[in-house]
Design a protein around this motif. Structure first.
Motif, short mmCIF file in Angstrom:
data_model
loop_
_atom_site.label_atom_id
_atom_site.label_comp_id
_atom_site.label_asym_id
_atom_site.label_seq_id
_atom_site.Cartn_x
_atom_site.Cartn_y
_atom_site.Cartn_z
N SER A 73 0.91 -1.26 0.06
CA SER A 73 -0.03 0.10 0.03
C SER A 73 0.77 1.12 0.15
O SER A 73 2.18 1.34 0.10
CB SER A 73 -0.98 0.04 1.15
N LYS A 74 0.20 2.38 -0.44
CA LYS A 74 0.80 3.83 -0.46
C LYS A 74 1.68 3.89 1.06
O LYS A 74 2.83 4.38 1.30
CB LYS A 74 -0.11 4.84 -0.68
N GLU A 75 0.94 3.52 2.09
CA GLU A 75 1.23 3.71 3.57
C GLU A 75 2.48 2.99 3.84
O GLU A 75 3.64 3.37 4.40
CB GLU A 75 0.34 3.51 4.58
N ARG A 76 2.57 1.76 3.43
CA ARG A 76 3.61 0.66 3.58
C ARG A 76 4.76 1.23 2.67
O ARG A 76 5.93 1.03 3.18
CB ARG A 76 3.21 -0.54 3.20
N ALA A 77 4.53 1.55 1.73
CA ALA A 77 5.83 2.26 0.88
C ALA A 77 6.40 3.41 1.41
O ALA A 77 7.84 3.41 1.32
CB ALA A 77 5.13 2.37 -0.62
N LEU A 78 5.48 4.05 2.15
CA LEU A 78 6.19 5.44 2.83
C LEU A 78 6.94 4.81 4.05
O LEU A 78 8.07 5.49 4.20
CB LEU A 78 4.96 6.13 3.20
N GLN A 79 6.24 4.10 4.73
CA GLN A 79 7.18 3.54 5.95
C GLN A 79 8.52 2.80 5.55
O GLN A 79 9.57 2.88 5.97
CB GLN A 79 6.42 2.37 6.69
N GLU A 80 8.56 1.90 4.48
CA GLU A 80 9.63 1.67 4.11
C GLU A 80 10.89 2.45 3.42
O GLU A 80 11.83 2.36 3.68
CB GLU A 80 9.39 0.35 2.92
N GLN A 81 10.38 3.44 2.94
CA GLN A 81 11.02 4.49 2.37
C GLN A 81 11.67 5.27 3.79
O GLN A 81 13.05 5.65 3.83
CB GLN A 81 10.31 5.35 1.50
N VAL A 82 11.10 5.63 4.64
CA VAL A 82 11.53 6.27 5.86
C VAL A 82 12.55 5.39 6.59
O VAL A 82 13.60 6.04 6.92
CB VAL A 82 10.33 6.61 6.70
N LYS A 83 12.23 4.16 6.54
CA LYS A 83 13.20 3.13 7.36
C LYS A 83 14.44 3.20 6.66
O LYS A 83 15.42 2.96 7.09
CB LYS A 83 12.59 1.77 7.46
N ALA A 84 14.29 3.09 5.33
CA ALA A 84 15.41 2.99 4.46
C ALA A 84 16.33 4.09 4.36
O ALA A 84 17.71 4.08 4.45
CB ALA A 84 15.03 2.44 3.05
N MET A 85 15.92 5.35 4.18
CA MET A 85 16.53 6.61 3.85
C MET A 85 16.60 7.20 5.35
O MET A 85 17.34 8.24 5.25
CB MET A 85 15.77 7.34 2.96
N GLY A 86 15.88 7.19 6.10
CA GLY A 86 15.89 7.97 7.33
C GLY A 86 15.44 9.31 7.55
O GLY A 86 15.42 9.95 8.46
N SER A 87 14.55 9.55 6.32
CA SER A 87 13.92 11.01 6.11
C SER A 87 12.55 10.62 5.52
O SER A 87 12.03 9.65 5.01
CB SER A 87 14.65 11.78 5.10
#
Length: 277
Positions: A73-87
């Motif tokens: 989902s869009k929310e999961r994609a955002l969470q994974e991006q935040v976790k990976a990039m730290g921002s």
């Protein structure tokens, strides 16, 4: 004693053949595993409804080329991006820039550019799908490398099969050589060729069978030891693989010993008395 030495030699050759056979099958299993981990990303439109997404999910699961399917989902994609990039990109964009998607893994026979292009074209026709992406260069590189490795292993297997045939043939021939005068005597008293061959063939059958069983036991013991040492390898080693290796080794041992014995005995049956010396 001569037949014991022949049995030991045959067992060692069969073990070597079994090792190569196992690695050929293991490489094929590992190849399929690598191919099935190549991901195809199906990006969904922002206006796609939940019912349409579920309908697409059901349709994809029914496709024979699908090995695995994961909805992001869009929310999961955002969470994974935040976790990976730290921002968090929403802090400066003001909205979630990601779209919902399906991570699709295909079965090994379809993990090639031609099949994936066809699958991609079909998926893009769905009104819920915005785009379909996969790493074409990576797919081609993986397939090329795996193909080269398969050819090398196949070549080694064929070469070893020829060497095994030569070694077992010479070993069996030397064993029968010691009984050449017995063959001549039986021939002189009027025994038929079939009657003369029968005891040699029976002994060779026992030799090939026992050598194959011992070779299989040692191979399975070695594989079990590797399995215990590294349990993670168990996902690439299946029971049907071990059964296939066992059958190949046993059949190869029987066919080689029986075939070599039959050829050798008939050779001595055709010899003249002077040639036996």
């Amino acid at each position: 004693m001569q037949w014991f030495t022949t049995g030991v030699s045959t067992t060692l050759v069969l073990i070597l053949l079994g090792i190569v056979s196992f690695f050929v099958l293991f490489a094929r299993q590992l190849s399929d595993s690598v191919k099935e981990n190549l991901a195809v990303t199906v990006l969904l439109r922002d206006d796609a409804g939940r019912a349409d997404i579920e309908k697409l999910r059901t349709a994809l699961k029914a496709e024979r080329y699908v090995c695995g399917l994961d909805y992001i989902s869009k929310e999961r994609a955002l969470q994974e991006q935040v976790k990976a990039m730290g921002s968090d990109p929403t802090e400066f964009l003001g909205a979630n820039p990601f779209t919902a998607s399906f991570e699709l893994r295909v079965n090994a026979p379809y993990a090639n550019s031609k099949s994936l292009d066809s699958i991609t074209s079909a998926l893009k026709k769905n009104p819920c799908v915005e785009d379909v992406m996969y790493q074409k260069d990576l797919v081609d590189t993986v397939n090329d490398n795996l193909r080269r490795v398969s050819y090398v292993l196949l070549g080694v297997a064929v070469l070893l099969a020829l060497v095994s045939f030569a070694l077992i043939s010479n070993t069996v021939r030397l064993s029968i050589y010691s009984g050449r005068f017995v063959i001549r005597t039986m021939k002189l008293v009027g025994a038929s060729w079939g009657f003369i061959c029968r005891p040699f063939m029976a002994r060779s059958f026992s030799l090939g069978f026992l050598s194959g069983i011992v070779a299989d036991a040692l191979l399975w013991g070695g594989i079990h030891a590797i399995w215990q040492y590294d349990p993670s390898i168990s996902q690439h080693i299946h029971v049907d693989m071990l059964i296939t290796v066992g059958i190949v080794v046993l059949l190869f041992g029987l066919l080689l010993t029986l075939g070599c014995t039959y050829v050798s005995v008939r050779r001595y049956l055709r010899m003249k008395a002077g040639d036996l010396y």
